[in-house]
Design an enzyme around this catalytic site. Sequence first.
Site, PDB file in Angstrom:
ATOM      1  N   ASP A  42       4.853  31.520  -2.180  1.00  0.00           N
ATOM      2  CA  ASP A  42       5.752  30.842  -1.636  1.00  0.00           C
ATOM      3  C   ASP A  42       6.920  31.544  -1.552  1.00  0.00           C
ATOM      4  O   ASP A  42       7.690  31.441  -3.012  1.00  0.00           O
ATOM      5  CB  ASP A  42       5.796  29.687  -1.520  1.00  0.00           C
ATOM      6  CG  ASP A  42       5.780  29.091   0.589  1.00  0.00           C
ATOM      7  OD1 ASP A  42       5.956  29.121   1.204  1.00  0.00           O
ATOM      8  OD2 ASP A  42       7.402  28.689  -0.037  1.00  0.00           O
TER       9      ASP A  42
HETATM   10  N1  LIG Z   1       8.980  43.592   2.402  1.00  0.00           N
HETATM   11  C1  LIG Z   1       9.840  42.047   2.133  1.00  0.00           C
HETATM   12  N2  LIG Z   1       9.663  40.827   2.455  1.00  0.00           N
HETATM   13  C2  LIG Z   1      10.125  39.991   2.244  1.00  0.00           C
HETATM   14  C3  LIG Z   1      11.086  39.931   1.506  1.00  0.00           C
HETATM   15  N3  LIG Z   1      11.317  38.858   0.888  1.00  0.00           N
HETATM   16  C4  LIG Z   1      10.925  38.294   2.086  1.00  0.00           C
HETATM   17  N4  LIG Z   1      10.287  38.483   2.714  1.00  0.00           N
HETATM   18  C5  LIG Z   1       8.685  38.137   2.809  1.00  0.00           C
HETATM   19  O1  LIG Z   1       8.931  36.168   3.166  1.00  0.00           O
HETATM   20  C6  LIG Z   1       7.660  35.674   3.568  1.00  0.00           C
HETATM   21  C7  LIG Z   1       8.391  34.388   3.263  1.00  0.00           C
HETATM   22  O2  LIG Z   1       7.204  33.351   4.266  1.00  0.00           O
HETATM   23  P1  LIG Z   1       6.222  32.275   3.558  1.00  0.00           P
HETATM   24  O3  LIG Z   1       6.227  30.826   3.681  1.00  0.00           O
HETATM   25  O4  LIG Z   1       6.576  32.623   1.413  1.00  0.00           O
HETATM   26  O5  LIG Z   1       5.081  33.527   3.151  1.00  0.00           O
HETATM   27  P2  LIG Z   1       4.659  33.854   4.844  1.00  0.00           P
HETATM   28  O6  LIG Z   1       5.005  35.414   5.130  1.00  0.00           O
HETATM   29  O7  LIG Z   1       4.278  33.289   5.795  1.00  0.00           O
HETATM   30  O8  LIG Z   1       2.732  34.272   4.627  1.00  0.00           O
HETATM   31  P3  LIG Z   1       1.734  32.706   3.518  1.00  0.00           P
HETATM   32  O9  LIG Z   1       1.848  32.823   2.326  1.00  0.00           O
HETATM   33  O10 LIG Z   1       0.898  33.290   4.440  1.00  0.00           O
HETATM   34  O11 LIG Z   1       2.658  31.235   3.507  1.00  0.00           O
HETATM   35  C8  LIG Z   1       7.194  36.469   2.838  1.00  0.00           C
HETATM   36  O12 LIG Z   1       6.076  37.453   3.572  1.00  0.00           O
HETATM   37  C9  LIG Z   1       7.225  37.083   1.781  1.00  0.00           C
HETATM   38  O13 LIG Z   1       6.919  38.494   1.613  1.00  0.00           O
HETATM   39  C10 LIG Z   1      12.124  41.373   1.035  1.00  0.00           C
HETATM   40  O14 LIG Z   1      12.667  41.770   0.206  1.00  0.00           O
HETATM   41  N5  LIG Z   1      10.541  42.420   1.529  1.00  0.00           N
END
Ligand SMILES: Nc1nc2c(ncn2[C@@H]2O[C@H](COP(=O)(O)OP(=O)(O)OP(=O)(O)O)[C@@H](O)[C@H]2O)c(=O)[nH]1
Length: 216
Positions: free
Chosen positions: A83
């Site tokens: 996360d």
């Molecule tokens: N490609 C990329 N993605 C980013 C970056 N910073 C944050 N993210 C994405 O932002 C999202 C943060 O949301 P989270 O709640 O942690 O994860 P999610 O995408 O909802 O996926 P889950 O693990 O299923 O909860 C993640 O998918 C991270 O990979 C970045 O610099 N590059």
Amino acid sequence: MRVCLASTSPARLMLLRQAGIEPLVVPSEVDEDAVTEAAVAERGGPLRPDELVLLLARAKAADVVGGLAARHPDFDGLVIGGDSMFALDGRVYGKPYTATAAAERWARMRGATGVLYSGHSVLRVRPGVPPVEAHAVAEASVTFAADVTDAEIDAYVATGEPLLVAGAFTVDSLGGAFITRVEGDPSTVVGMSLSTLRELAGRLGVTWTDLWGEPH
Ligand SMILES: Nc1nc2c(ncn2[C@@H]2O[C@H](COP(=O)(O)OP(=O)(O)OP(=O)(O)O)[C@@H](O)[C@H]2O)c(=O)[nH]1
């Protein structure tokens, strides 16, 4: 040794693939808001960003482990949950979701330095044996180009990219042009610190290089 990624994040999947690991992807069904609200109620106040990302990473990984035996009874390997959240000027942020929120965030980030926190939970899962967990938080400081113009912010928000990422920016895609400095493991910003995952795997007795090229 198999790896299961308990995440819907395309960036986390990309990170593992680029690092030589082809994971089985099993999204968790965790209600992140409910988990967060329960923890805040129990604490009687807000959690720090490092506490929040660890709480949610552990909840996601545990949720997937709980259902894994039913669908993959012979699974023998690591389950990884993550996360990410962004802290700026004492406030903690997740995905903006709307263009208005993303633009407002960028107006504050311009010329500032924020911290992207990523929580990691890695569980060693074997058939018929209780799982063993290792977990940690990684953080990376991110500095935003001072000269990002309103027109650039509007154009970036219009792409939709900043709406669905924790800090309203990416360092490895369109947002990369607006980031002048990252202190810490850059993969922490993308979604999971690969060096932290290697350490956690080691704590569970797993050599990271043994994970390369294994079929999921
Ligand atoms: N490609 C990329 N993605 C980013 C970056 N910073 C944050 N993210 C994405 O932002 C999202 C943060 O949301 P989270 O709640 O942690 O994860 P999610 O995408 O909802 O996926 P889950 O693990 O299923 O909860 C993640 O998918 C991270 O990979 C970045 O610099 N590059």
